[in-house]
Design a protein around this motif. Structure first.
Motif, PDB file in Angstrom:
ATOM      1  N   VAL A  31      27.504  12.653  24.036  1.00  0.00           N
ATOM      2  CA  VAL A  31      28.507  11.811  23.393  1.00  0.00           C
ATOM      3  C   VAL A  31      28.963  12.424  22.078  1.00  0.00           C
ATOM      4  O   VAL A  31      28.153  12.813  21.234  1.00  0.00           O
ATOM      5  N   GLN A  32      30.286  12.527  21.908  1.00  0.00           N
ATOM      6  CA  GLN A  32      30.885  13.001  20.673  1.00  0.00           C
ATOM      7  C   GLN A  32      31.644  11.884  19.946  1.00  0.00           C
ATOM      8  O   GLN A  32      31.739  11.890  18.729  1.00  0.00           O
ATOM      9  N   TRP A  33      32.170  10.935  20.747  1.00  0.00           N
ATOM     10  CA  TRP A  33      32.950   9.848  20.139  1.00  0.00           C
ATOM     11  C   TRP A  33      32.963   8.655  21.093  1.00  0.00           C
ATOM     12  O   TRP A  33      32.927   8.802  22.320  1.00  0.00           O
ATOM     13  N   ALA A  34      32.975   7.480  20.542  1.00  0.00           N
ATOM     14  CA  ALA A  34      33.070   6.251  21.328  1.00  0.00           C
ATOM     15  C   ALA A  34      34.032   5.303  20.627  1.00  0.00           C
ATOM     16  O   ALA A  34      34.035   5.204  19.390  1.00  0.00           O
ATOM     17  N   CYS A  41      30.977  -3.676  23.827  1.00  0.00           N
ATOM     18  CA  CYS A  41      30.475  -4.048  25.154  1.00  0.00           C
ATOM     19  C   CYS A  41      29.016  -3.654  25.337  1.00  0.00           C
ATOM     20  O   CYS A  41      28.238  -4.406  25.901  1.00  0.00           O
ATOM     21  N   THR A  42      28.632  -2.473  24.838  1.00  0.00           N
ATOM     22  CA  THR A  42      27.275  -1.968  25.112  1.00  0.00           C
ATOM     23  C   THR A  42      26.284  -2.318  24.019  1.00  0.00           C
ATOM     24  O   THR A  42      25.067  -2.313  24.261  1.00  0.00           O
ATOM     25  N   GLY A  43      26.780  -2.576  22.809  1.00  0.00           N
ATOM     26  CA  GLY A  43      25.865  -2.826  21.698  1.00  0.00           C
ATOM     27  C   GLY A  43      25.411  -1.564  20.995  1.00  0.00           C
ATOM     28  O   GLY A  43      24.643  -1.640  20.022  1.00  0.00           O
ATOM     29  N   TYR A  44      25.839  -0.411  21.475  1.00  0.00           N
ATOM     30  CA  TYR A  44      25.482   0.864  20.832  1.00  0.00           C
ATOM     31  C   TYR A  44      26.563   1.260  19.833  1.00  0.00           C
ATOM     32  O   TYR A  44      27.760   1.226  20.154  1.00  0.00           O
ATOM     33  N   GLN A  45      26.162   1.677  18.621  1.00  0.00           N
ATOM     34  CA  GLN A  45      27.087   2.204  17.631  1.00  0.00           C
ATOM     35  C   GLN A  45      27.105   3.727  17.725  1.00  0.00           C
ATOM     36  O   GLN A  45      26.105   4.360  18.070  1.00  0.00           O
ATOM     37  N   LEU A  46      28.258   4.307  17.407  1.00  0.00           N
ATOM     38  CA  LEU A  46      28.436   5.754  17.551  1.00  0.00           C
ATOM     39  C   LEU A  46      27.359   6.560  16.821  1.00  0.00           C
ATOM     40  O   LEU A  46      26.814   7.521  17.405  1.00  0.00           O
ATOM     41  N   PRO A  47      26.999   6.207  15.586  1.00  0.00           N
ATOM     42  CA  PRO A  47      25.949   7.018  14.920  1.00  0.00           C
ATOM     43  C   PRO A  47      24.625   7.003  15.684  1.00  0.00           C
ATOM     44  O   PRO A  47      23.863   7.973  15.600  1.00  0.00           O
ATOM     45  N   ASP A  48      24.390   5.926  16.444  1.00  0.00           N
ATOM     46  CA  ASP A  48      23.107   5.836  17.173  1.00  0.00           C
ATOM     47  C   ASP A  48      23.088   6.685  18.434  1.00  0.00           C
ATOM     48  O   ASP A  48      22.009   7.062  18.910  1.00  0.00           O
ATOM     49  N   ILE A  49      24.262   6.971  18.998  1.00  0.00           N
ATOM     50  CA  ILE A  49      24.298   7.638  20.301  1.00  0.00           C
ATOM     51  C   ILE A  49      24.916   9.031  20.236  1.00  0.00           C
ATOM     52  O   ILE A  49      25.003   9.704  21.274  1.00  0.00           O
ATOM     53  N   PHE A  50      25.352   9.434  19.086  1.00  0.00           N
ATOM     54  CA  PHE A  50      25.995  10.745  18.979  1.00  0.00           C
ATOM     55  C   PHE A  50      25.021  11.825  19.436  1.00  0.00           C
ATOM     56  O   PHE A  50      23.866  11.873  19.017  1.00  0.00           O
ATOM     57  N   GLY A  51      25.508  12.690  20.339  1.00  0.00           N
ATOM     58  CA  GLY A  51      24.708  13.794  20.848  1.00  0.00           C
ATOM     59  C   GLY A  51      23.801  13.420  22.005  1.00  0.00           C
ATOM     60  O   GLY A  51      23.094  14.290  22.537  1.00  0.00           O
ATOM     61  N   LYS A  52      23.812  12.178  22.409  1.00  0.00           N
ATOM     62  CA  LYS A  52      22.974  11.751  23.529  1.00  0.00           C
ATOM     63  C   LYS A  52      23.803  11.620  24.797  1.00  0.00           C
ATOM     64  O   LYS A  52      25.015  11.395  24.744  1.00  0.00           O
ATOM     65  N   PRO A  54      25.032   9.714  28.157  1.00  0.00           N
ATOM     66  CA  PRO A  54      25.192   8.300  28.549  1.00  0.00           C
ATOM     67  C   PRO A  54      24.138   7.829  29.548  1.00  0.00           C
ATOM     68  O   PRO A  54      23.688   6.695  29.477  1.00  0.00           O
ATOM     69  N   LYS A  55      23.744   8.720  30.472  1.00  0.00           N
ATOM     70  CA  LYS A  55      22.795   8.257  31.492  1.00  0.00           C
ATOM     71  C   LYS A  55      21.442   7.921  30.884  1.00  0.00           C
ATOM     72  O   LYS A  55      20.696   7.101  31.416  1.00  0.00           O
ATOM     73  N   ASP A  56      21.124   8.563  29.729  1.00  0.00           N
ATOM     74  CA  ASP A  56      19.858   8.255  29.068  1.00  0.00           C
ATOM     75  C   ASP A  56      19.924   6.929  28.320  1.00  0.00           C
ATOM     76  O   ASP A  56      18.881   6.372  27.953  1.00  0.00           O
ATOM     77  N   LEU A  57      21.141   6.453  28.088  1.00  0.00           N
ATOM     78  CA  LEU A  57      21.326   5.212  27.342  1.00  0.00           C
ATOM     79  C   LEU A  57      21.615   4.013  28.248  1.00  0.00           C
ATOM     80  O   LEU A  57      21.121   2.913  28.014  1.00  0.00           O
ATOM     81  N   THR A  89      23.451  -2.808  28.909  1.00  0.00           N
ATOM     82  CA  THR A  89      23.711  -2.815  27.477  1.00  0.00           C
ATOM     83  C   THR A  89      22.429  -2.477  26.716  1.00  0.00           C
ATOM     84  O   THR A  89      21.345  -2.354  27.301  1.00  0.00           O
ATOM     85  N   ARG A  90      22.576  -2.352  25.420  1.00  0.00           N
ATOM     86  CA  ARG A  90      21.422  -2.040  24.579  1.00  0.00           C
ATOM     87  C   ARG A  90      20.358  -3.132  24.685  1.00  0.00           C
ATOM     88  O   ARG A  90      19.150  -2.856  24.611  1.00  0.00           O
TER      89      ARG A  90
END
Length: 476
Positions: A31-34, A41-52, A54-57, A89-90
């Motif tokens: 992930v580079q941008w959301a 919808c997912t409850g994830y914020q971009l700083p929390d998921i950057f570089g991860k 999607p399938k792991d989240l 979702t998260r």
């Protein structure tokens, strides 16, 4: 003409404003941008998921592993793809998305990677699931189901309908359900049914219908009117079950419980039930009724001489004769053995009493079960009678009193009738109660003995006496 920078800014605004979830991934799938919709919808914020990835989240326990493998394979090949997939979702809540992913790179003047657009289709998936469940219920239900339009033209039927009625789906499409009508019900019956549907959108009841082969059957049917969003537009959904076997079984149980197997006449239980109704009717109409108890004279000797088969044949013949001799509204029942009970509700009972005895007196000819030569019997009966409301007993008491009167008829010589006397019975009852009280008092030593002096003034002699004993002496 807008500059390239302006266009990019506008595209960024579109990506931020759309209700679709948008992810920009690098060439490894990280992930580079959301956009805000994804975060919401997912409850994830971009700083929390950057570089991860999607399938792991987003993957969860019910995510289809085959769909995940197909997505991974397409990412490795840098191929565009579409997939319906269940994500989480998260907080662990599942939701369905339609995922559309396209590779980007030098052709677009950007670094290699992917744009992933996800549309939340949970509502559609839930609707589809509901439709699949409804379709499964429709197809597998043991109840026949008919769907018809506003004009009551059949739009669809399920397999159970064909199994119960014999009509295939193609036989009935576009027709009115009245093709099943047996003709047993009056127009008023159907008018009442439709008035209920018009008033409450529902009706439930029993209807006799006819199968394709002409066989009649009875069904327990429910009809509901289903309204759609458009005003004045609705459908009818009718479901029914064939209850013919249940009804027949109920009749068999009723016959076993209330009718005599040998003669087909009502038994004692049904006689009592009808007598209760007859008493209530007599009370309402201020009329009277008679209860008769009939016992065949000397029937045991016939049974002993010619056997039970002949005896049963005689009972069946007499039962039929008595049933035909009575008038509409009267009842004859077999109480047991060679005893019959009769309820007379109509007027002029006196003539019916004699008719009952004369009916039994008619000769009976048996041609089977007693030898090659036909045997002829002439029977008599003793008839006990009690009348309501002069005899104001309950149903069981009326039958018992008629039975007592029958024994009095036998004692008088048989082939006679005798009326129960309520006043005499009341006197005898009180006498029995008094004797019972005296017996109980003697057993409990409740009697006391008193002496009463008796004086003879003329002879100046006093006597003390008690029952059975006399004692006397001179006063002086």
């Amino acid at each position: 003409m807008p500059s390239l920078q302006t266009d990019l800014k506008r595209l960024s605004l579109v990506a931020s404003a759309t209700r679709n979830m948008v992810l920009i991934l690098d060439d490894t799938g990280a992930v580079q941008w959301a956009n805000p919709s994804f975060e919401e919808c997912t409850g994830y914020q971009l700083p929390d998921i950057f570089g991860k990835r999607p399938k792991d989240l987003l993957n969860g326990p019910a995510t289809n592993p085959e769909a995940v493998r197909r997505i991974t394979k397409s990412l490795h090949r840098a191929e565009p793809f579409e997939e319906d997939v269940l994500l989480y979702t998260r907080s662990g809540m599942p939701f369905w998305v339609h995922l559309y992913c396209v590779p980007i790179g030098e052709g677009q003047g950007v670094a290699p990677g992917f744009i992933s657009i996800m549309n939340n289709i949970s509502d559609r998936k839930h609707s589809e699931r509901g439709l699949r469940i409804a379709a499964s219920v429709f197809d597998r239900s043991d109840e026949a189901i008919i769907i018809s339009d506003k004009q009551n033209r059949i739009l669809d039927v399920n397999p159970a309908f064909s199994r119960i009625t014999g009509y295939s789906r193609n036989d009935v499409l576009g027709l009115n359900p009245s093709i099943l009508s047996s003709g047993r019900h009056s127009p008023a019956y159907y008018r009442s049914m439709w008035q209920s549907i018009e008033g409450s959108d529902h009706w439930r009841g029993e209807i006799w219908n006819r199968r394709k082969n002409g066989e009649e059957f009875i069904e327990l049917q429910s009809i509901s009117r289903v309204h759609l969003d458009e005003p004045g537009n609705y459908y009818h959904v009718a479901s029914f079950t064939d209850i013919t076997e249940l009804k027949n079984h109920a009749k068999e149980l009723d016959r076993a419980a209330n009718y005599d197997d040998l003669t087909g006449l009502p038994n004692r239980q049904l006689l009592e039930d009808r007598l209760k109704s007859a008493r209530a009717h007599a009370d309402r109409q201020q009329t009277h009724l008679s209860v008769c108890y009939v016992d065949l004279d000397g029937f045991k000797a016939i049974n002993d001489r010619f056997g039970q088969t002949a005896g049963n044949q005689i009972l069946r013949i007499l039962a039929g004769r008595l049933a035909r001799a009575l008038r509409s509204g009267d009842t004859v029942a077999r109480i047991g053995g060679d005893e019959f009970g009769v309820i007379l509700q109509s007027d002029q009972h006196d003539s019916v009493y004699e008719c009952i005895l004369s009916t039994i007196n008619k000769p009976i000819e048996l041609g089977s079960g007693t030898g090659n030569v036909a045997d002829t019997f002439t029977l008599t009966a003793s008839l006990g009678i009690t009348r309501y409301p002069a005899d104001n007993a309950d149903a069981e008491g009326l039958i018992r009193h008629a039975d007592q009167a029958m024994y009095s008829a036998k004692e008088k010589g048989r082939n006679l009738l005798h009326f129960f006397d309520p006043q005499l019975n009341e006197h005898r009852q009180k006498r029995r109660e008094q004797l019972t009280e005296i017996t109980r008092a003697l057993e409990n030593d409740e009697f006391e003995l008193y002496f009463q002096p008796q004086l003879r003034l003329a002879r100046q002699q006093r006597t003390c006496s008690m029952p059975g004993i006399g004692v006397s002496y001179c006063a002086g």
